[in-house]
Design a protein around this motif. Structure first.
Motif, PDB file in Angstrom:
ATOM      1  N   VAL A  74      26.618  -4.177  58.252  1.00  0.00           N
ATOM      2  CA  VAL A  74      26.020  -3.082  57.496  1.00  0.00           C
ATOM      3  C   VAL A  74      24.512  -3.286  57.439  1.00  0.00           C
ATOM      4  N   PHE A  75      23.771  -2.276  57.903  1.00  0.00           N
ATOM      5  CA  PHE A  75      22.307  -2.294  57.854  1.00  0.00           C
ATOM      6  C   PHE A  75      21.849  -1.319  56.768  1.00  0.00           C
ATOM      7  N   ILE A  76      21.034  -1.781  55.826  1.00  0.00           N
ATOM      8  CA  ILE A  76      20.556  -0.938  54.724  1.00  0.00           C
ATOM      9  C   ILE A  76      19.031  -0.855  54.785  1.00  0.00           C
ATOM     10  N   ALA A  77      18.537   0.368  54.846  1.00  0.00           N
ATOM     11  CA  ALA A  77      17.082   0.568  54.897  1.00  0.00           C
ATOM     12  C   ALA A  77      16.480   0.327  53.516  1.00  0.00           C
ATOM     13  N   PRO A  78      15.227  -0.105  53.450  1.00  0.00           N
ATOM     14  CA  PRO A  78      14.587  -0.323  52.147  1.00  0.00           C
ATOM     15  C   PRO A  78      14.322   1.001  51.429  1.00  0.00           C
ATOM     16  N   GLU A  79      14.032   0.913  50.142  1.00  0.00           N
ATOM     17  CA  GLU A  79      13.725   2.102  49.353  1.00  0.00           C
ATOM     18  C   GLU A  79      12.604   2.899  50.016  1.00  0.00           C
ATOM     19  N   GLY A  80      12.845   4.206  50.150  1.00  0.00           N
ATOM     20  CA  GLY A  80      11.838   5.073  50.759  1.00  0.00           C
ATOM     21  C   GLY A  80      11.922   5.133  52.265  1.00  0.00           C
ATOM     22  N   GLY A  81      12.711   4.292  52.890  1.00  0.00           N
ATOM     23  CA  GLY A  81      12.844   4.283  54.346  1.00  0.00           C
ATOM     24  C   GLY A  81      14.151   4.898  54.794  1.00  0.00           C
ATOM     25  N   THR A  82      14.305   5.102  56.084  1.00  0.00           N
ATOM     26  CA  THR A  82      15.548   5.634  56.661  1.00  0.00           C
ATOM     27  C   THR A  82      15.983   4.754  57.820  1.00  0.00           C
ATOM     28  N   ILE A  83      17.263   4.764  58.053  1.00  0.00           N
ATOM     29  CA  ILE A  83      17.833   3.943  59.110  1.00  0.00           C
ATOM     30  C   ILE A  83      17.530   4.527  60.491  1.00  0.00           C
ATOM     31  N   THR A  84      17.109   5.804  60.505  1.00  0.00           N
ATOM     32  CA  THR A  84      16.860   6.482  61.785  1.00  0.00           C
ATOM     33  C   THR A  84      15.394   6.422  62.213  1.00  0.00           C
ATOM     34  N   ALA A  85      14.548   5.775  61.424  1.00  0.00           N
ATOM     35  CA  ALA A  85      13.145   5.622  61.824  1.00  0.00           C
ATOM     36  C   ALA A  85      13.080   4.826  63.127  1.00  0.00           C
ATOM     37  N   PRO A  86      12.171   5.148  64.025  1.00  0.00           N
ATOM     38  CA  PRO A  86      12.120   4.482  65.345  1.00  0.00           C
ATOM     39  C   PRO A  86      12.060   2.962  65.252  1.00  0.00           C
ATOM     40  N   GLN A  87      11.192   2.423  64.362  1.00  0.00           N
ATOM     41  CA  GLN A  87      11.093   0.960  64.284  1.00  0.00           C
ATOM     42  C   GLN A  87      12.366   0.338  63.726  1.00  0.00           C
ATOM     43  N   THR A  88      13.061   1.087  62.842  1.00  0.00           N
ATOM     44  CA  THR A  88      14.319   0.584  62.277  1.00  0.00           C
ATOM     45  C   THR A  88      15.411   0.584  63.340  1.00  0.00           C
ATOM     46  N   GLN A  89      15.497   1.663  64.114  1.00  0.00           N
ATOM     47  CA  GLN A  89      16.489   1.720  65.189  1.00  0.00           C
ATOM     48  C   GLN A  89      16.256   0.613  66.208  1.00  0.00           C
ATOM     49  N   ALA A  90      14.986   0.338  66.481  1.00  0.00           N
ATOM     50  CA  ALA A  90      14.674  -0.726  67.440  1.00  0.00           C
ATOM     51  C   ALA A  90      15.117  -2.085  66.906  1.00  0.00           C
ATOM     52  N   ALA A  91      14.936  -2.311  65.594  1.00  0.00           N
ATOM     53  CA  ALA A  91      15.353  -3.582  64.997  1.00  0.00           C
ATOM     54  C   ALA A  91      16.874  -3.725  65.041  1.00  0.00           C
ATOM     55  N   ILE A  92      17.578  -2.628  64.771  1.00  0.00           N
ATOM     56  CA  ILE A  92      19.041  -2.663  64.825  1.00  0.00           C
ATOM     57  C   ILE A  92      19.509  -2.914  66.253  1.00  0.00           C
TER      58      ILE A  92
END
Length: 733
Positions: A74-92
């Protein structure tokens, strides 16, 4: 049997060093077997013959990656962020790429491909599939997976790993569980007034448990042993081991107080109390082995494992303990004027058990009515008893698997923690049309009430099967999910005709539902067998109609009260925090059958030791009420000590975090208290007083037909007693 046990006891006492040496060798051999086998447990609940298990067996051949265990990341984005942001998707993506090369991983399902992203776009759920069962995961495999996916935390994400791969593979026994042993030692000290006697009882029981448990764990390469089986065997083996030694040693010291010689006393104690021990042990063994009638392999093994430890406890009591008694010799003889000596001589004020018996039989009708009303109230919650296999929603709140479970439930719905699998095989549609037919099945099932959605069909490599994942609206342990499984199976026939396929509902959730249903169906016949066995055995032992019926009814009252207490705590939430129950919900499916089997043996244990002493006095000419008082004077103290020891051992396991063992331990602890103190020591004397001489009536024709079973050593009582042994002054108590 009494004569055979008499000879065995005397022979063990004469060759004490050799008998002790044999038991020590058995312990060393069993421990060596554990070291050689590795003692691996397996919590896979197989149920041969059910639809879900047959389909799982096919899946193991055609979908190896999908047939093993799996972990959820389970990946949880920080407050104010989204899991679909480009940098977040790249980290996942980096984390999942690292996970694909982790030990034993067969496949990784990307959350963006599978569309397992929460509506608020703050949580993504990835699946990591293993081609092996949980028990076959190598040490460090899950830790390495956690380490590799943790790289996503560098981008500010929170990562939690859970899922079926985190099933428990053992219940640790720590200092808290050993409290029961300490309490047992204190009870033995108070009962005997002798450190030597108390220590001897405990040492014999612990050695027997060591042999039984180590012997059981050494067989893990030959049998599939669940993690709960050794814990259950430990609880039962330790409790009955102490109790059986207590019964025999109490009789030995009472005879020594009457002046009997040490060798003769050991033989007679083994032939009398030892006979009752063998009878009580056999009832537990038969009841636990009777779990095989449920036809669920892991439950059969669990019952046989407990039976093994009980059989060893009986063997220890009638061989090792007499050997220890022979070595102790005169040091166990109670000092003249001691409590034990006064009780044996019938001197001094009446014991607490005697005074309690007089109080109970003063107004027996009132006693019976009050107890029946009270036990009925305790049993009322049992009507709401709900059964299921445990899921991670019942795990400790601080555990990774529980945190993952809660996040998934909140973000996607509870059904994502327990998806169903449809296995679809080609029929008249043929292999070529399987993809289209499976898609139609998935679309139809997705419209079933209680279904959130169904995935696109996935074909096996050979094209001979397809699987569809179905997400229920409710959690894996909810009754609504079981209703959904039944609803899909009811529709399967029409869907098979419409699509020309063969459909089976399977997966771990469906398998758990099938286990619960099989156990629920087996419970009434199993209870009937156990109660019927009680009636037959007690009819043989006491040659009475009233005594067996009373014992069976009392047993059912004890079981009902135990179930009622479990429901009140673990389902209704009464005092849940006090018992360490973090959540409420259904209890483990096999709890009723295990509790019935164990309590049956213990109830018959107390029944034999109390009623046999009452019957002994009645046969020797005492009136019905006088016999009750006299029998209670001698037996109540031993039964009280035995029940307190049983209670303390079972209650100590209530402290464990395992939600399989915790409710089972509470049910057994409560059941022991109710059965020993409310039923056997209160209800039984009251009923015997009400029925008077009719309590010992048996039709003449039945008396001629029934074989005679000498449990309490009547044949030995007919032997001339040896001359009293000299009693040296100054002996320890």
């Amino acid at each position: 049997m009494a004569t055979l046990l008499y000879r065995l006891g005397r022979a063990s006492a004469r060759r004490g060093a050799a008998v002790i040496g044999i038991w020590v060798i058995l312990l060393v051999a069993a421990v060596a077997g554990v070291a050689a086998s590795g003692a691996q447990t397996d919590d896979e609940f197989r149920i041969p013959g059910t639809e879900s298990q047959q389909a799982l067996d096919v899946l193991a051949e055609r979908f190896p990656a999908a047939s093993g265990t799996s972990a959820q990341v389970v990946f949880i984005a920080p407050e104010g962020g989204t899991i679909t942001a480009p940098q977040t998707q790249a980290a996942i993506a980096r984390a999942l790429s690292a996970a694909r090369t982790a030990p034993q991983v067969a496949a990784v399902v990307d959350p963006f491909t599978a569309r397992t992203v929460s509506r608020d776009q703050r949580v993504a759920l990835a699946q990591v599939q293993y081609p092996v069962k949980t028990a076959e995961l190598e040490d460090g495999s899950l830790e390495e997976l956690e380490r590799r996916v943790a790289v996503a935390e560098q981008a500010g994400l929170r990562v939690v790993v859970g899922g079926d791969a985190y099933q428990t593979t053992g219940v640790p026994v720590g200092a808290t569980e050993l409290i029961g042993v300490v309490v047992a030692l204190v009870v033995l000290l108070v009962t005997f007034g002798s450190l030597l006697a108390a220590g001897m009882t405990l040492v014999a029981a612990l050695l027997g448990v060591g042999v039984g448990l180590a012997g059981l764990l050494s067989l893990t390469e030959l049998i599939t042993l669940s993690s709960t089986a050794p814990t259950l065997a430990l609880m039962i083996g330790l409790a009955v081991g102490i109790d059986y030694s207590l019964f025999l040693l109490s009789r030995h010291r009472a005879q020594l107080a009457e002046g009997m010689s040490v060798p003769e006393s050991i033989g007679r104690a083994t032939g009398t109390a030892g006979g009752a021990v063998v009878f009580a042990g056999l009832t537990v063994i038969i009841a636990m082995a009777g779990l095989a009638i449920v036809r669920i392999p892991f439950l059969t093994v669990m019952g046989l494992a407990a039976s093994l430890t009980v059989a060893i406890a009986v063997a220890v009591a009638i061989t090792l303990l007499p050997a220890l008694l022979g070595l102790a010799g005169e040091r166990l003889r109670p000092r003249p004027g001691s409590r034990t000596a006064r009780l044996a001589a019938g001197e001094g004020p009446g014991s607490l058990g005697e005074r309690w018996a007089r109080l109970v039989i003063a107004r027996p009708a009132v006693t019976v009515l009050v107890l029946l009303a009270g036990l009925g109230v305790l049993a009322l919650p049992a009507r709401d008893l709900s059964l299921a296999l445990p899921d991670h929603g019942r795990s400790a709140p601080e555990s990774n698997e529980r945190q993952a479970y809660d996040i998934i439930s909140a973000s996607f719905g509870p059904g994502f923690n327990g998806p169903l699998l449809l296995m679809i095989e080609p029929g008249s549609s043929g292999k070529a049309g399987l993809q289209q037919a499976a898609g139609r099945v998935a679309a139809e099932v997705a419209r079933t009430p209680g279904v959130v959605g169904a995935s696109a069909p996935q074909l096996s490599p050979d094209g001979n099967a397809a699987i569809v994942q179905v997400i229920p609206r409710t959690g894996p342990a909810d009754e609504a999910t079981a209703d959904l499984v039944r609803a899909i199976r009811d529709r399967a026939g029409d869907l098979e005709k419409a699509t020309g396929t063969s459909i089976a509902v399977t997966g771990s959730t469906a398998a758990g539902i099938d286990v619960s249903q099989r156990l629920s169906e087996a419970l009434p016949p199993f209870a009937a067998v156990v109660v019927g066995l009680a009636l037959v055995l007690l009819l043989l032992v006491f040659r009475s109609v009233v005594v067996p019926v009373k014992a069976a009814v009392g047993f059912l009252l004890s079981v009902g009260a135990a179930f009622g207490i479990v429901v009140a705590v673990f389902q209704w939430g009464w005092l849940a925090e006090a018992f360490g129950a973090h959540t409420t919900g259904p209890v483990i499916s096999f709890l009723p059958i295990i509790v019935i089997a164990v309590l049956f043996g213990l109830a018959m244990d107390y029944e034999v030791f109390l009623v046999s002493r009452i019957r002994e006095d009645f046969v020797h000419g005492a009136g019905p009420r006088e016999a009750i008082v006299a029998g209670s004077r001698h037996a109540a103290r031993v039964v009280t000590a035995a029940a307190l020891i049983m209670f303390s051992v079972f209650a100590s396991f209530v402290t464990t975090e395992d939600m399989v063992v915790k409710p089972m331990a509470l049910a057994l602890a409560a059941g022991v208290l109710v059965d020993a103190f409310v039923v056997r020591m209160t209800l039984v004397p009251a009923v015997l007083a009400l029925t008077g001489r009719a309590a010992w009536w048996l039709p003449a024709r039945l008396d001629r037909v029934l074989p005679r079973v000498d449990i309490e050593g009547e044949s030995l009582a007919a032997k001339p007693a040896p001359p009293p042994a000299p009693q040296p002054a100054g002996l320890p108590r």
